[in-house]
Write a protein that holds these residues in place. Sequence first.
Motif, PDB file in Angstrom:
ATOM      1  N   ASP A   1       0.904  -1.132  -0.022  1.00 31.20           N
ATOM      2  CA  ASP A   1       0.080   0.047   0.059  1.00 31.20           C
ATOM      3  C   ASP A   1       0.939   1.197   0.065  1.00 31.20           C
ATOM      4  OD1 ASP A   1      -2.715   1.367   0.463  1.00 31.20           O
ATOM      5  OD2 ASP A   1      -1.500   2.052   2.113  1.00 31.20           O
ATOM      6  N   LEU A   2       1.959   1.290   0.705  1.00 31.51           N
ATOM      7  CA  LEU A   2       2.626   2.524   1.029  1.00 31.51           C
ATOM      8  C   LEU A   2       3.667   2.847  -0.531  1.00 31.51           C
ATOM      9  CD1 LEU A   2       4.126   4.780   2.184  1.00 31.51           C
ATOM     10  CD2 LEU A   2       5.596   3.017   3.805  1.00 31.51           C
ATOM     11  N   ALA A   3       4.209   1.313  -1.098  1.00 32.82           N
ATOM     12  CA  ALA A   3       4.607   1.732  -2.291  1.00 32.82           C
ATOM     13  C   ALA A   3       4.068   2.072  -3.501  1.00 32.82           C
ATOM     14  CB  ALA A   3       5.153   0.277  -2.652  1.00 32.82           C
ATOM     15  N   GLU A   4       2.677   1.669  -3.455  1.00 30.32           N
ATOM     16  CA  GLU A   4       1.678   2.252  -4.378  1.00 30.32           C
ATOM     17  C   GLU A   4       1.267   3.586  -4.154  1.00 30.32           C
ATOM     18  OE1 GLU A   4      -1.370  -0.614  -4.280  1.00 30.32           O
ATOM     19  OE2 GLU A   4      -0.227  -2.210  -5.443  1.00 30.32           O
ATOM     20  N   ARG A   5       1.249   4.011  -2.832  1.00 31.99           N
ATOM     21  CA  ARG A   5       0.875   5.502  -2.505  1.00 31.99           C
ATOM     22  C   ARG A   5       1.920   6.551  -3.177  1.00 31.99           C
ATOM     23  NH1 ARG A   5      -2.767   6.846   1.233  1.00 31.99           N
ATOM     24  NH2 ARG A   5      -4.262   5.029   2.033  1.00 31.99           N
ATOM     25  N   MET A   6       3.351   5.949  -2.734  1.00 38.63           N
ATOM     26  CA  MET A   6       4.203   6.769  -3.200  1.00 38.63           C
ATOM     27  C   MET A   6       4.334   6.705  -4.920  1.00 38.63           C
ATOM     28  SD  MET A   6       7.424   5.958  -0.684  1.00 38.63           S
ATOM     29  CE  MET A   6       7.316   4.496  -0.813  1.00 38.63           C
ATOM     30  N   SER A   7       4.233   5.828  -5.345  1.00 41.95           N
ATOM     31  CA  SER A   7       4.134   5.616  -7.019  1.00 41.95           C
ATOM     32  C   SER A   7       3.024   6.577  -7.478  1.00 41.95           C
ATOM     33  CB  SER A   7       3.846   4.181  -7.409  1.00 41.95           C
ATOM     34  OG  SER A   7       3.621   4.009  -8.741  1.00 41.95           O
ATOM     35  N   ASN A   8       1.743   6.823  -6.822  1.00 43.54           N
ATOM     36  CA  ASN A   8       0.797   7.572  -7.274  1.00 43.54           C
ATOM     37  C   ASN A   8       1.345   9.216  -6.865  1.00 43.54           C
ATOM     38  OD1 ASN A   8      -1.866   6.501  -8.200  1.00 43.54           O
ATOM     39  ND2 ASN A   8      -1.518   5.178  -6.621  1.00 43.54           N
ATOM     40  N   LEU A   9       1.934   9.378  -5.879  1.00 45.89           N
ATOM     41  CA  LEU A   9       2.501  10.540  -5.562  1.00 45.89           C
ATOM     42  C   LEU A   9       3.571  11.023  -6.604  1.00 45.89           C
ATOM     43  CD1 LEU A   9       2.663  10.297  -1.843  1.00 45.89           C
ATOM     44  CD2 LEU A   9       1.093  11.938  -3.162  1.00 45.89           C
ATOM     45  N   MET A  10       4.354  10.212  -7.099  1.00 46.77           N
ATOM     46  CA  MET A  10       5.229  10.439  -7.938  1.00 46.77           C
ATOM     47  C   MET A  10       4.567  10.776  -9.228  1.00 46.77           C
ATOM     48  SD  MET A  10       8.317  10.536  -6.544  1.00 46.77           S
ATOM     49  CE  MET A  10       7.183  11.047  -5.120  1.00 46.77           C
ATOM     50  N   GLY A  11       3.562  10.131  -9.707  1.00 47.37           N
ATOM     51  CA  GLY A  11       2.748  10.229 -10.877  1.00 47.37           C
ATOM     52  C   GLY A  11       2.019  11.854 -10.744  1.00 47.37           C
ATOM     53  N   ILE A  12       1.712  12.236  -9.667  1.00 48.92           N
ATOM     54  CA  ILE A  12       1.011  13.399  -9.503  1.00 48.92           C
ATOM     55  C   ILE A  12       2.066  14.485  -9.498  1.00 48.92           C
ATOM     56  CG2 ILE A  12      -0.046  14.958  -7.599  1.00 48.92           C
ATOM     57  CD1 ILE A  12      -1.122  12.417  -6.461  1.00 48.92           C
ATOM     58  N   HIS A  13       3.250  14.448  -9.120  1.00 47.34           N
ATOM     59  CA  HIS A  13       4.354  15.203  -9.525  1.00 47.34           C
ATOM     60  C   HIS A  13       4.697  15.457 -10.976  1.00 47.34           C
ATOM     61  CE1 HIS A  13       8.038  17.147  -8.854  1.00 47.34           C
ATOM     62  NE2 HIS A  13       8.776  16.182  -9.408  1.00 47.34           N
ATOM     63  N   LYS A  14       4.808  14.389 -11.532  1.00 49.32           N
ATOM     64  CA  LYS A  14       5.196  14.301 -12.930  1.00 49.32           C
ATOM     65  C   LYS A  14       4.169  15.112 -13.764  1.00 49.32           C
ATOM     66  CE  LYS A  14       5.793  11.249 -17.056  1.00 49.32           C
ATOM     67  NZ  LYS A  14       5.786   9.717 -17.374  1.00 49.32           N
ATOM     68  N   ALA A  15       2.859  14.925 -13.571  1.00 50.26           N
ATOM     69  CA  ALA A  15       1.964  15.314 -14.333  1.00 50.26           C
ATOM     70  C   ALA A  15       2.042  17.000 -14.028  1.00 50.26           C
ATOM     71  CB  ALA A  15       0.490  14.656 -13.827  1.00 50.26           C
ATOM     72  N   LEU A  16       2.186  17.491 -12.910  1.00 50.74           N
ATOM     73  CA  LEU A  16       2.328  18.630 -12.329  1.00 50.74           C
ATOM     74  C   LEU A  16       3.393  19.370 -13.163  1.00 50.74           C
ATOM     75  CD1 LEU A  16       1.411  18.689  -8.734  1.00 50.74           C
ATOM     76  CD2 LEU A  16       0.058  19.829 -10.618  1.00 50.74           C
ATOM     77  N   ARG A  17       4.666  18.683 -13.312  1.00 51.04           N
ATOM     78  CA  ARG A  17       5.872  19.024 -13.954  1.00 51.04           C
ATOM     79  C   ARG A  17       5.342  19.412 -15.471  1.00 51.04           C
ATOM     80  NH1 ARG A  17      10.663  19.932 -11.162  1.00 51.04           N
ATOM     81  NH2 ARG A  17      10.980  21.169 -12.994  1.00 51.04           N
ATOM     82  N   LEU A  18       4.559  18.552 -15.956  1.00 53.35           N
ATOM     83  CA  LEU A  18       4.278  18.487 -17.400  1.00 53.35           C
ATOM     84  C   LEU A  18       3.319  19.637 -17.612  1.00 53.35           C
ATOM     85  CD1 LEU A  18       4.082  14.710 -18.204  1.00 53.35           C
ATOM     86  CD2 LEU A  18       6.169  16.441 -19.083  1.00 53.35           C
ATOM     87  N   LEU A  19       2.404  19.869 -16.846  1.00 49.91           N
ATOM     88  CA  LEU A  19       1.441  20.870 -16.936  1.00 49.91           C
ATOM     89  C   LEU A  19       1.934  22.545 -16.677  1.00 49.91           C
ATOM     90  CD1 LEU A  19      -1.542  18.863 -15.314  1.00 49.91           C
ATOM     91  CD2 LEU A  19      -1.497  19.703 -17.650  1.00 49.91           C
ATOM     92  N   PHE A  20       2.729  22.448 -15.773  1.00 53.64           N
ATOM     93  CA  PHE A  20       3.287  23.990 -15.372  1.00 53.64           C
ATOM     94  C   PHE A  20       4.639  24.041 -15.916  1.00 53.64           C
ATOM     95  CE2 PHE A  20      -0.261  23.119 -12.391  1.00 53.64           C
ATOM     96  CZ  PHE A  20      -1.083  24.245 -12.675  1.00 53.64           C
TER      97      PHE A  20
END
Length: 137
Positions: free
Chosen positions: A70-89
């Motif tokens: 669960d924790l590994a998957e949470r961190m993976s989702n957080l990294m996906g959020i970070h990546k998307a924000l870096r691409l959007l802004f």
Amino acid sequence: MPELHLVSPAAPAAASDFSTDEIRAMQRATIALFARWGLSDEQASRLLGDISVRTYQRWKTGTFGRVGVDLAERMSNLMGIHKALRLLFREAERGYGWISRPNADFDGRSALDVMLQGRITDLMRVRRYLDARRGQW
């Protein structure tokens, strides 16, 4: 530094996709991301599935322990959020700030408010939202 083990009792096969090195990298990246977002240790603990605040504080000193699926998957989702924000802004600071700003698509709440509800699906909701926004281009 103590040995890190991925704990995955009765986990789906995909959980083993994370190596120890990847888990450590995600832990370090998560700490840096939360600092950029200006999160308290309590908020960080909540986003990570209610790990203890003390455990998160140990992470910040470089002491990493066992990580479950669960924790590994949470961190993976957080990294996906970070990546998307870096691409959007174009300006990273705008992306870091976006996380705390009210958003009409979240009924006036911020993405952080949504994620702090604590379920992994709340993280996934924000990630899917950002991925959909990216897909419009």
